[in-house]
Design an enzyme around this catalytic site. Sequence first.
Site, PDB file in Angstrom:
ATOM      1  N   GLU A  94       0.838  -1.209   0.000  1.00 51.28           N
ATOM      2  CA  GLU A  94       0.000   0.000   0.000  1.00 51.28           C
ATOM      3  C   GLU A  94       0.877   1.264   0.000  1.00 51.28           C
ATOM      4  OE1 GLU A  94      -3.125  -0.089  -0.603  1.00 51.28           O
ATOM      5  OE2 GLU A  94      -3.153  -2.266  -0.481  1.00 51.28           O
ATOM      6  N   ASP A 104       3.832  -4.356  -5.661  1.00 53.01           N
ATOM      7  CA  ASP A 104       4.341  -5.649  -5.169  1.00 53.01           C
ATOM      8  C   ASP A 104       5.864  -5.625  -5.157  1.00 53.01           C
ATOM      9  OD1 ASP A 104       1.887  -6.774  -4.786  1.00 53.01           O
ATOM     10  OD2 ASP A 104       1.899  -7.998  -6.613  1.00 53.01           O
TER      11      ASP A 104
HETATM   12 ZN   LIG Z   1      -2.450  -2.513  -4.652  1.00 59.72          ZN
END
Ligand SMILES: [Zn+2]
Length: 411
Positions: A275, A356
Amino acid sequence: MNFYLLFILTILIGSYVLEVLVEILNIKNLKTDLPEEFAGYYDAENYQKSQQYLKENTWFGIITETVFTPLTIAFILLGGFNYVDSLARSFNLGAILTGLIFAGILLLLSQIIHIPFSAYATFVIEEKYGFNRTTVKTFIMDILKSWLLMAVIGGTVFSIVLWFFEKTGTWAWLYCWGAMIIIQLFLSFIAPVVIMPIFNKFYPLEESELKSTIEDYARAQRFKLKGVFKMDASKRSSKSNAFFTGFGKFRRIVLFDTLIAKHTVDELVSVLAHEMGHYKKKHIITSMIISILTTGLMFFILSLFLNNTGLFAAFKMENTSLYASLLFFGFLYAPIEMVLAIFGNMLSRSHEYAADAYAATTYRKPEAMIAALKKLSVDNLSNLTPHSLKVFLSYSHPPVLERIKALRNLC
Ligand SMILES: [Zn+2]
């Protein structure tokens, strides 16, 4: 036949056919063998259950569309819009108030017809698969709250747009755009503190190993953490998630309580690092700018179709009006919106890979990130093998196996 009517019917029927086709392809793409990656996370029985869940939701979605598409077409062909317009006009109020009544009645009608479908999804399907935690009271309160919010925000926006188009002539679309930018920024600024608490409770994360690990990580990344919150998502569903929200001093990271309950500290920090990656890589601001640009495009195209008599004839209207133009334009804009959504999803999927990668390279525990992704998929019974056309058209996140593959390629 009226050109606009032909166009709108083609779009309505075309998108229905496309959706059914994509959903059927998606179901046909299910594989009975468990993907190797998920060995140990799914047993045969649960994997089968996840596929059953997908099938049931898909068929329910198709049935819903099969009801609503003909209903919408019938409403257009039978002059439903004109009937509602006559009713709104019978109060003899000004243009803006009449417009609010017109749009309000139509919106309320469609909302009411949706209630049984949404109740079935929550209390029958989600219940059957053990996700549902929503009580009847929460369900009803959610509907009432969202109506109130829609009336306040939607009503304000609708009135402002009507007012500009009534009063300012050729450049009205530019003024509308400006007003919308201000409202959009204002709403995203206050959403975490004013709007979201209407539906959920947010608690600052209590002192714990999780909190201190998060703080250490954030400090190492020079990320000014304005708050990590736990949200009582479990009052509606056992599904789990996390998200980033707000700007400036209201920006915060929110973890569902259901997520915290099922994951290790390393997995949670990985999710949070992901996030944070969205923020650090400027994904949030990029999406905001794109949304502002597309809003401008929409207002410009809208300004070309105001009081278009051909469009009004398509909807069997006796009187033209600015307020009805706004609504009818929505039907014309649908295909453009769909194309924009495809590009938006493409960008969003690339952002997911980037976030990621950010999480894996900065927290340096890619295995924890991979484990978190797997657990999330299993807990939410996500589809592990979606059809590529379904992904292309509507997936904002890449399929989980592709995300895992990309993470493994980093290590
Ligand atoms: Zn995301």
